[in-house]
Design a protein around this motif. Structure first.
Motif, PDB file in Angstrom:
ATOM      1  N   GLU A  40     -20.810  10.124 -18.409  1.00 26.87           N
ATOM      2  CA  GLU A  40     -20.472   9.135 -19.433  1.00 26.87           C
ATOM      3  C   GLU A  40     -21.188   9.447 -20.751  1.00 26.87           C
ATOM      4  O   GLU A  40     -20.640   9.252 -21.837  1.00 26.87           O
ATOM      5  CB  GLU A  40     -20.836   7.734 -18.941  1.00 26.87           C
ATOM      6  CG  GLU A  40     -19.901   7.218 -17.841  1.00 26.87           C
ATOM      7  CD  GLU A  40     -20.403   5.927 -17.233  1.00 26.87           C
ATOM      8  OE1 GLU A  40     -21.502   5.471 -17.630  1.00 26.87           O
ATOM      9  OE2 GLU A  40     -19.708   5.370 -16.361  1.00 26.87           O
ATOM     10  N   GLY A 142      -2.335   0.932 -15.633  1.00 29.17           N
ATOM     11  CA  GLY A 142      -3.642   0.410 -15.253  1.00 29.17           C
ATOM     12  C   GLY A 142      -4.186   0.942 -13.932  1.00 29.17           C
ATOM     13  O   GLY A 142      -5.348   0.675 -13.595  1.00 29.17           O
ATOM     14  N   TYR A 144      -4.812   4.097 -12.943  1.00 25.48           N
ATOM     15  CA  TYR A 144      -5.833   5.142 -13.074  1.00 25.48           C
ATOM     16  C   TYR A 144      -7.181   4.536 -13.444  1.00 25.48           C
ATOM     17  O   TYR A 144      -8.216   4.900 -12.858  1.00 25.48           O
ATOM     18  CB  TYR A 144      -5.416   6.177 -14.128  1.00 25.48           C
ATOM     19  CG  TYR A 144      -6.516   7.182 -14.417  1.00 25.48           C
ATOM     20  CD1 TYR A 144      -6.904   8.106 -13.454  1.00 25.48           C
ATOM     21  CD2 TYR A 144      -7.189   7.173 -15.641  1.00 25.48           C
ATOM     22  CE1 TYR A 144      -7.931   9.007 -13.709  1.00 25.48           C
ATOM     23  CE2 TYR A 144      -8.212   8.078 -15.899  1.00 25.48           C
ATOM     24  CZ  TYR A 144      -8.573   8.994 -14.926  1.00 25.48           C
ATOM     25  OH  TYR A 144      -9.595   9.875 -15.173  1.00 25.48           O
ATOM     26  N   ALA A 145      -7.204   3.627 -14.381  1.00 25.91           N
ATOM     27  CA  ALA A 145      -8.469   2.996 -14.785  1.00 25.91           C
ATOM     28  C   ALA A 145      -9.110   2.269 -13.606  1.00 25.91           C
ATOM     29  O   ALA A 145     -10.333   2.307 -13.428  1.00 25.91           O
ATOM     30  CB  ALA A 145      -8.227   2.030 -15.943  1.00 25.91           C
ATOM     31  N   ARG A 146      -8.274   1.618 -12.786  1.00 29.61           N
ATOM     32  CA  ARG A 146      -8.812   0.905 -11.631  1.00 29.61           C
ATOM     33  C   ARG A 146      -9.383   1.878 -10.593  1.00 29.61           C
ATOM     34  O   ARG A 146     -10.436   1.624 -10.003  1.00 29.61           O
ATOM     35  CB  ARG A 146      -7.710   0.046 -10.997  1.00 29.61           C
ATOM     36  CG  ARG A 146      -8.245  -0.900  -9.918  1.00 29.61           C
ATOM     37  CD  ARG A 146      -7.224  -1.923  -9.492  1.00 29.61           C
ATOM     38  NE  ARG A 146      -6.174  -1.335  -8.643  1.00 29.61           N
ATOM     39  CZ  ARG A 146      -4.920  -1.140  -9.038  1.00 29.61           C
ATOM     40  NH1 ARG A 146      -4.563  -1.477 -10.270  1.00 29.61           N
ATOM     41  NH2 ARG A 146      -4.026  -0.632  -8.215  1.00 29.61           N
ATOM     42  N   LEU A 148     -10.609   4.841 -11.177  1.00 29.49           N
ATOM     43  CA  LEU A 148     -11.836   5.430 -11.704  1.00 29.49           C
ATOM     44  C   LEU A 148     -13.008   4.467 -11.552  1.00 29.49           C
ATOM     45  O   LEU A 148     -14.118   4.873 -11.194  1.00 29.49           O
ATOM     46  CB  LEU A 148     -11.638   5.808 -13.175  1.00 29.49           C
ATOM     47  CG  LEU A 148     -12.808   6.511 -13.857  1.00 29.49           C
ATOM     48  CD1 LEU A 148     -13.195   7.786 -13.111  1.00 29.49           C
ATOM     49  CD2 LEU A 148     -12.461   6.839 -15.315  1.00 29.49           C
ATOM     50  N   GLN A 149     -12.756   3.194 -11.779  1.00 30.48           N
ATOM     51  CA  GLN A 149     -13.813   2.191 -11.617  1.00 30.48           C
ATOM     52  C   GLN A 149     -14.235   2.081 -10.159  1.00 30.48           C
ATOM     53  O   GLN A 149     -15.438   1.993  -9.848  1.00 30.48           O
ATOM     54  CB  GLN A 149     -13.337   0.828 -12.137  1.00 30.48           C
ATOM     55  CG  GLN A 149     -14.385  -0.266 -12.075  1.00 30.48           C
ATOM     56  CD  GLN A 149     -15.623   0.067 -12.889  1.00 30.48           C
ATOM     57  OE1 GLN A 149     -15.538   0.628 -13.973  1.00 30.48           O
ATOM     58  NE2 GLN A 149     -16.800  -0.258 -12.346  1.00 30.48           N
ATOM     59  N   SER A 185     -13.503  14.938 -18.201  1.00 25.28           N
ATOM     60  CA  SER A 185     -12.161  14.552 -17.754  1.00 25.28           C
ATOM     61  C   SER A 185     -11.879  15.079 -16.353  1.00 25.28           C
ATOM     62  O   SER A 185     -11.317  14.376 -15.509  1.00 25.28           O
ATOM     63  CB  SER A 185     -11.114  15.081 -18.737  1.00 25.28           C
ATOM     64  OG  SER A 185     -11.228  14.452 -19.999  1.00 25.28           O
ATOM     65  N   ASN A 188     -13.745  12.986 -13.818  1.00 26.44           N
ATOM     66  CA  ASN A 188     -13.134  11.665 -13.636  1.00 26.44           C
ATOM     67  C   ASN A 188     -11.843  11.745 -12.821  1.00 26.44           C
ATOM     68  O   ASN A 188     -11.605  10.932 -11.926  1.00 26.44           O
ATOM     69  CB  ASN A 188     -12.848  11.027 -14.997  1.00 26.44           C
ATOM     70  CG  ASN A 188     -14.113  10.629 -15.729  1.00 26.44           C
ATOM     71  OD1 ASN A 188     -15.179  10.463 -15.118  1.00 26.44           O
ATOM     72  ND2 ASN A 188     -14.019  10.476 -17.035  1.00 26.44           N
ATOM     73  N   ALA A 192     -11.417   9.883  -9.249  1.00 22.21           N
ATOM     74  CA  ALA A 192     -10.404   8.826  -9.169  1.00 22.21           C
ATOM     75  C   ALA A 192      -9.352   9.163  -8.123  1.00 22.21           C
ATOM     76  O   ALA A 192      -8.901   8.287  -7.357  1.00 22.21           O
ATOM     77  CB  ALA A 192      -9.759   8.622 -10.539  1.00 22.21           C
ATOM     78  N   GLU A 220      -5.468  11.011 -18.124  1.00 24.08           N
ATOM     79  CA  GLU A 220      -4.593  10.257 -17.233  1.00 24.08           C
ATOM     80  C   GLU A 220      -3.305  11.028 -16.934  1.00 24.08           C
ATOM     81  O   GLU A 220      -2.769  10.953 -15.820  1.00 24.08           O
ATOM     82  CB  GLU A 220      -4.251   8.886 -17.841  1.00 24.08           C
ATOM     83  CG  GLU A 220      -3.433   8.012 -16.893  1.00 24.08           C
ATOM     84  CD  GLU A 220      -3.204   6.613 -17.418  1.00 24.08           C
ATOM     85  OE1 GLU A 220      -2.505   5.831 -16.749  1.00 24.08           O
ATOM     86  OE2 GLU A 220      -3.710   6.302 -18.526  1.00 24.08           O
TER      87      GLU A 220
END
Length: 603
Positions: A40, A142, A144-146, A148-149, A185, A188, A192, A220
């Motif tokens: 990060e 949404g 991909y973001a979920r 990754l989290q 990238s 991540n 993910a 993404e």
């Protein structure tokens, strides 16, 4: 009799084990959190980077248009060929822009342009269209973001992914610097996806595939492109990366099948030197030839792979072996062959990209004509069975990062490799011992002769599938490729114009010598077989000698009686034609296997 330990002691041991397990899980979680924080931070000066992780950079190194650096200096000027290539590519850029604006184009038009090579500036939009990336993103807003989290909180492969990111494409400017944008990238995307496809998780080959995608896509976009390559049946890379590697096994077996049918000489050469396809083809199949051929050529193969699917991988593997067959046959040890295929071809392929792709296209057509372009159907375990995007909590061993023993599936893969190598060793023993035989002369004819005799000598004493007929072995369906013992007089059949004494020396003496080489009682059947062949050979030679003598006598009488020259020539042609027809069967039985293969055919 030993007394049972008190119950409170067992409870105390269980508590200690639980505390140890909790400490290991906590340490793994802290390590994952620390790794994610460093990615990060990225290129922030406060980020801790070991000195060895950032290799030195010299600005005067050559950097090609793909971002890869080469250990040589920049040329002083551009040559005329490079100027012309640049001009042509700019024209092709315009055509691709127009075609992408009217997507999808006619298939023939798309096929022709892809095989010519997608211009590098057009690969981003072209690959996105071929892999339906935008459609996947629109259908999964949404997600991909979920993922990754969730990976930040639950990923169990973070340590291995971090290690692989640190060594992926380090000679490319995009990945050269530790914690660069593309390194972050890649980290991540892989974490993910290990959560999104919980059945697969992470396999090392995925880093290279995602790394190539990220050279042309955003983060993404690369995630959904990777998902298409893994889950779509057209590409089916899930079966390559899943535990047990079922697709790799299936492709290796079909690769061997292709070589045994159309490149028999090279196949036997590989078996002789114990070169299993697994030793050189894993990188070919796992990452579609990246880092095994020049990068520019691997991108051309990727273009075609994205268009036509996984059958391109098998065809390209055959193409590489076909183009470099002569050099491979000259290498006489396993290490030399493997080094040539894994290292030397990447540095110098020996053919320009256009010639290699044209050869690939011809090989694909040849394999399709022979119905070898598609391997046997895939099994169900080559595709995901769990719903994608569904979180499955990992077991304690995965959470702590402990090394585990081989699973039954992995053990079976190792067993299959060993059994295939043993089978190859048996085949090698039956095909290469001719080198120490008395009948070996170093030519292809002697090799095939000895193989024929070995096949005959090791067959059962009484067989319903073999009959002696004028010195030939007539074989049934179970042994359709067996050669006749009469191959021993191959030179005599092919050289009818040579003196009979010479032919008898070539054929009958050689057969007699081979007969005397069998001296033990256990070889009595071999001597009997060779006696029969020798007897048939001598009788046929006498018959041919008699016919030739009769022919010469007839010619002499005709000449003495004043027959004109034209009639004499016609008679000679007729007699020769009759002789050719009489020995057609013998010649057909001596056809070299390779004459029917792609090796002696212009692809």
């Amino acid at each position: 009799m030993t007394a049972a330990p008190p119950a409170h002691d067992n409870g105390e041991q269980n508590n200690q084990q639980q505390q140890q397990q909790y400490a290991l899980v906590k340490r793994a979680e802290d390590e994952r959190e620390d790794i994610f924080k460093r990615y990060e931070l990225g290129l922030d000066p406060h980020n801790i980077v070991d000195s060895w992780e950032n290799p030195t950079f010299e600005i005067y190194h050559i950097t090609d248009k793909y971002g890869f650096m080469h250990d040589s200096r920049l040329p002083s000027s551009r040559d005329s060929q490079e100027v012309q290539r640049t001009k042509i590519e700019l024209e092709r850029d315009k055509k691709w822009v127009k075609m992408l604006n009217h997507w999808p184009p006619p298939h023939e038009k798309l096929h022709k342009r892809v095989y010519k090579g997608i211009p590098d500036r057009m690969r981003w939009p072209a690959w996105k269209q071929l892999l339906n990336v935008q459609q996947s993103m629109d259908n999964n807003v949404g997600v991909y973001a979920r993922m990754l989290q969730m990976a930040k909180e639950n990923a169990t492969e973070t340590r291995q992914i971090d290690a692989d990111v640190n060594r992926q494409f380090r000679d490319n400017l995009a990945y050269r610097e530790r914690y660069s944008v593309k390194q972050c990238s890649l980290f991540n995307v892989l974490n993910a996806y290990s959560i999104y496809n919980s059945e697969l998780g992470y396999c090392q080959g995925m880093a290279c595939v995602a790394g190539v995608l990220l050279l042309y896509m955003q983060e993404e976009e690369a995630f959904w492109a990777l998902n298409t390559l893994i889950t779509d049946r057209k590409y089916g890379m899930h079966g390559l990366f899943i535990e047990g590697f079922p697709k790799l096994t299936r492709f290796i077996e079909h690769h061997d099948r292709i070589l045994s049918k159309i490149m028999r000489k090279l196949h036997k050469h590989f078996m002789k030197h114990n070169v299993d396809a697994l030793l050189y083809a894993i990188k070919w199949f796992f990452v579609v030839f990246v880092e095994r051929v020049p990068f520019s050529l691997s991108l051309r193969v990727w273009d075609i792979f994205l268009l036509d699917g996984d059958r391109v991988i098998l065809a390209m593997a055959v193409t590489i072996l076909y183009l470099h067959k002569d050099e491979l046959l000259r290498l006489k040890d396993m290490d030399g062959i493997i080094e040539y295929l894994q290292v030397k071809l990447h540095k110098n392929f020996g053919y320009n990209d256009d010639d290699a792709i044209q050869a690939l296209e011809r090989v694909m057509k040849k394999l399709k004509d022979l119905k070898l372009d598609v391997p046997p159907p895939a099994k169900t375990n080559e595709f995901p069975t769990r719903p994608l995007g569904m979180f499955v909590e990992a077991d304690r061993e995965k959470k702590t990062g402990r090394r585990r023993d081989y699973t039954d599936t992995e053990k079976q893969v190792l067993t299959d490799v060993i059994s295939r190598q043993e089978q190859n060793a048996i085949e090698v023993q039956s095909t290469v011992s001719y080198e120490t035989s008395e009948c070996a002369t170093g030519d292809a004819y002697s090799m095939k002769t000895y193989q024929s005799m070995t096949s005959l000598a090791t067959s059962p004493a009484i067989s319903s599938y073999s009959l002696y007929s004028n010195g030939f072995v007539i074989t049934g369906p179970e042994d359709s490729r067996s050669q006749s013992v009469n191959n021993l007089n191959y030179h005599w059949q092919q050289s009818q114009q040579q003196p009979y004494a010479y032919m008898q020396h070539i054929s009958a003496d050689r057969l007699s010598n081979q007969r005397h080489s069998y001296s033990s009682d256990s070889d009595s059947r071999n001597r009997l077989d060779l006696d029969k062949a020798l007897e048939a050979l001598q009788s046929q030679q006498l018959q041919l000698q008699h016919e030739n003598h009769h022919q010469q006598q007839s010619k002499r009488i005709l000449v003495e009686n004043g027959v004109d020259k034209l009639t004499q020539e016609n008679l000679t042609k007729a007699v020769n034609h009759t002789n050719e027809k009489n020995y057609d069967v013998a010649i057909v039985n001596d056809v070299d296997d390779d004459a029917l293969s792609v090796e002696n055919t212009r692809l």
